[in-house]
Design an enzyme around this catalytic site. Structure first.
Site, PDB file in Angstrom:
ATOM      1  N   CYS A 242       0.177 -29.192 -16.081  1.00 50.66           N
ATOM      2  CA  CYS A 242      -0.524 -28.908 -17.332  1.00 50.66           C
ATOM      3  C   CYS A 242       0.445 -28.493 -18.434  1.00 50.66           C
ATOM      4  O   CYS A 242       0.090 -28.481 -19.605  1.00 50.66           O
ATOM      5  CB  CYS A 242      -1.578 -27.834 -17.124  1.00 50.66           C
ATOM      6  SG  CYS A 242      -0.875 -26.264 -16.603  1.00 50.66           S
TER       7      CYS A 242
ATOM      8  N   CYS B 228      -4.302 -21.703 -12.304  1.00 49.43           N
ATOM      9  CA  CYS B 228      -3.889 -20.900 -13.460  1.00 49.43           C
ATOM     10  C   CYS B 228      -3.574 -19.467 -13.015  1.00 49.43           C
ATOM     11  O   CYS B 228      -2.651 -18.842 -13.534  1.00 49.43           O
ATOM     12  CB  CYS B 228      -4.976 -20.899 -14.524  1.00 49.43           C
ATOM     13  SG  CYS B 228      -5.689 -22.534 -14.842  1.00 49.43           S
TER      14      CYS B 228
END
Ligand code: FES
Length: 127
Positions: free
Chosen positions: A35, A104
């Site tokens: 990402c 994350c």
């Protein structure tokens, strides 16, 4: 059900401990190649206790919320406890993250571990 818990939204909108510690005892930086998000953690350690912690996160809402929560979880805690912080514990403290956003929270765990490694490198006597 809403995609994000209220806690995630709260920590995303009002992140705790954002910033830089100029004379940090340990700094850790990690990124996620997929990402492209980056997280940096600064630690001030005094007598084996995390006296202060700040973060800079260039990333998604979950990454910001995870960093914010992770810093809250380790602030004032012994180094040994911070070393054991898992991304799962961070996600749980946020009342959960969507499954595809769990990575994350991994950034937060890794950034803290990196910062502690850096601390031990700079302060071998602390081991
Ligand atoms: Fe990259 Fe969340 S999407 S850390």
């Amino acid at each position: 059900m809403a995609l994000y818990s209220e806690k995630v939204m709260d920590h995303f909108r009002n992140p705790r401990n954002v910033g830089v510690i100029e004379d940090a005892d340990g700094v850790g930086e990690v990124g996620n190649e997929k990402c492209g998000d980056i997280m940096k953690i600064y630690l001030k350690i005094e007598g084996g206790i995390i006296e202060d912690v700040k973060f800079e996160t260039f990333g998604c809402a979950s990454a910001v919320a995870s960093s914010s929560m992770a810093t809250e979880l380790i602030k004032g805690k012994p180094v040994a406890e911070a070393l054991e912080l898992t991304n799962k514990a961070v996600a749980e403290a946020l009342d959960g993250l969507p499954a595809y956003k769990m990575h994350c929270s991994v950034l937060a765990e890794e950034a803290i571990k990196n910062a502690l490694e850096d601390y031990y490198k700079k302060h071998p006597e602390a081991k």
